[in-house]
Motif scaffolding. Structure first.
Motif, short mmCIF file in Angstrom:
data_model
loop_
_atom_site.label_atom_id
_atom_site.label_comp_id
_atom_site.label_asym_id
_atom_site.label_seq_id
_atom_site.Cartn_x
_atom_site.Cartn_y
_atom_site.Cartn_z
N UNK A 1 42.44 -7.33 21.38
CA UNK A 1 42.80 -7.56 19.97
C UNK A 1 41.66 -7.18 19.03
N UNK A 2 42.00 -7.04 17.76
CA UNK A 2 40.98 -6.82 16.75
C UNK A 2 39.97 -7.96 16.77
N UNK A 3 38.73 -7.64 16.42
CA UNK A 3 37.68 -8.65 16.23
C UNK A 3 37.50 -9.56 17.46
N UNK A 4 37.37 -8.93 18.63
CA UNK A 4 37.24 -9.69 19.88
C UNK A 4 35.82 -9.86 20.36
N UNK A 5 34.88 -9.03 19.85
CA UNK A 5 33.54 -9.01 20.43
C UNK A 5 32.46 -9.07 19.35
N UNK A 6 31.33 -9.68 19.74
CA UNK A 6 30.17 -9.72 18.86
C UNK A 6 29.34 -8.44 18.95
N UNK A 7 29.41 -7.76 20.09
CA UNK A 7 28.62 -6.56 20.35
C UNK A 7 29.41 -5.65 21.27
N UNK A 8 29.39 -4.35 20.99
CA UNK A 8 29.99 -3.35 21.88
C UNK A 8 28.92 -2.32 22.19
N UNK A 9 28.71 -2.06 23.49
CA UNK A 9 27.72 -1.08 23.91
C UNK A 9 28.39 0.00 24.76
N UNK B 1 31.95 8.08 9.76
CA UNK B 1 33.35 8.45 9.54
C UNK B 1 34.30 7.47 10.21
N UNK B 2 33.85 6.84 11.30
CA UNK B 2 34.68 5.86 12.00
C UNK B 2 34.70 4.51 11.29
N UNK B 3 33.90 4.37 10.23
CA UNK B 3 33.92 3.15 9.44
C UNK B 3 32.72 2.25 9.61
N UNK B 4 31.76 2.66 10.43
CA UNK B 4 30.57 1.83 10.60
C UNK B 4 29.66 1.93 9.38
N UNK B 5 28.95 0.86 9.12
CA UNK B 5 27.97 0.81 8.04
C UNK B 5 26.57 0.68 8.61
N UNK C 1 29.50 -7.64 13.52
CA UNK C 1 29.18 -7.19 14.87
C UNK C 1 28.51 -5.82 14.90
N UNK C 2 27.86 -5.55 16.01
CA UNK C 2 27.07 -4.34 16.16
C UNK C 2 27.63 -3.47 17.28
N UNK C 3 27.61 -2.15 17.05
CA UNK C 3 27.92 -1.16 18.09
C UNK C 3 26.64 -0.40 18.42
N UNK C 4 26.43 -0.18 19.72
CA UNK C 4 25.21 0.51 20.17
C UNK C 4 25.60 1.61 21.15
N UNK C 5 25.06 2.79 20.93
CA UNK C 5 25.32 3.94 21.80
C UNK C 5 23.98 4.45 22.33
N UNK C 6 23.84 4.46 23.64
CA UNK C 6 22.68 5.09 24.29
C UNK C 6 23.17 6.35 24.96
N UNK D 1 18.83 9.12 22.68
CA UNK D 1 18.78 8.46 21.38
C UNK D 1 19.65 7.22 21.42
N UNK D 2 19.25 6.21 20.68
CA UNK D 2 20.04 4.99 20.50
C UNK D 2 20.62 5.02 19.10
N UNK D 3 21.94 5.02 19.00
CA UNK D 3 22.62 4.97 17.71
C UNK D 3 23.17 3.56 17.50
N UNK D 4 23.09 3.09 16.27
CA UNK D 4 23.54 1.75 15.92
C UNK D 4 24.40 1.79 14.67
N UNK D 5 25.47 0.99 14.67
CA UNK D 5 26.30 0.83 13.49
C UNK D 5 26.84 -0.58 13.44
N UNK D 6 27.27 -1.02 12.25
CA UNK D 6 27.74 -2.40 12.06
C UNK D 6 29.12 -2.39 11.43
#
Length: 254
Positions: free
Chosen positions: A133-141, A230-234, A167-172, A247-252
């Motif tokens: 569901x929407x808004x299920x996680x505090x962090x997605x990696x 573009x996906x909506x992260x700030x 919440x935060x998204x992290x891409x390694x 590289x480590x990319x981060x978005x909120x």
């Protein structure tokens, strides 16, 4: 160069080859089924063990607190999930998700053998259509997995959708090497050494040739940052490690 699909031709990149969009998932699945049992050994050989440092830094600098619920996509052999579990503690939970059943079994068996049972869930899933569901996680990696996703834009949108506000998204991910002088050495290692290591230690040169090619087709640092926006992260940003090899990319989600 972005590895996303070309809607006009109905093709996408599989390494340096153009293949029908519908076939890429199957081809990537064959690669990771082939390498699953030797995946960690090969990572050590490919990176001289540095991948372990990258992953520890990735987790150590993420926004994870005791009690958080975390989704680790392309979680594979469970090394990121294990590090995350140290951060969220007994009151937190980790969902380890991977599209490949063989990789997921390796991760589950490894963590179970270490006595890590409580606080982990294992879900075979497609990052482009997450079953939450929407808004299920505090962090997605997602670590070393985004470049293998056919529709990266869809995966990024899904990562944002399942995040809670704040919440935060992290891409390694492997990225674009920055020093010009280093690129020939890196190319030699990628295209000459890696396939030979794959043949010697895993009996599979082709899969490791694909892995090297997929790195070159993955969006470089600024392009991936723009895709996250573009996906909506700030508050999107990135940090290069080892001269841009990764590289480590981060978005909120705000």
């Amino acid at each position: 160069m972005n590895e996303s699909s070309d809607p006009k031709s109905g093709t996408t990149h599989f390494g340096f080859r153009d293949v029908p969009v519908a076939e890429k998932q199957k081809l990537v699945g064959q690669v990771f089924t082939s390498v699953a049992a030797k995946y960690d050994l090969m990572n050590d050989l490919m990176s001289l063990g540095i991948h372990r440092v990258w992953k520890r830094y990735f987790v150590a600098t993420c926004q994870a607190r005791p009690g958080d619920r975390v989704l680790d996509l392309a979680g594979g052999t469970g090394d990121i999930a294990l590090l995350l579990h140290e951060r969220v503690g007994r009151t937190g939970s980790i969902v380890l998700g991977d599209i490949n059943g063989a990789m997921l079994r390796v991760g589950r068996d490894r963590l179970t053998d270490q006595g890590k049972v409580a606080g982990f869930e294992y879900v075979q899933l497609n990052a482009e259509k997450l079953p939450f569901p929407d808004a299920s996680f505090d962090l997605v990696t997602i670590a070393f997995g985004l470049r293998n996703v056919t529709d990266k834009d869809a995966a990024l949108r899904e990562m944002r959708r399942v995040l809670k506000v704040g919440g935060q998204a992290r891409v390694l991910e492997f990225s674009e090497v920055k020093p010009e002088w280093f690129r020939p050495l890196y190319d030699f290692h990628s295209f000459q050494v890696l396939p030979r290591l794959g043949r010697l230690f895993a009996g599979d040169a082709d899969s490791y040739r694909y892995l090297a090619e997929s790195i070159r087709k993955h969006p470089p640092q600024d392009e991936l940052k723009a895709m996250m926006q573009a996906a909506g992260f700030e508050r999107c940003g990135y940090r290069n490690l080892s001269a841009g090899i990764v590289a480590i990319h981060t978005g909120y989600k705000v």
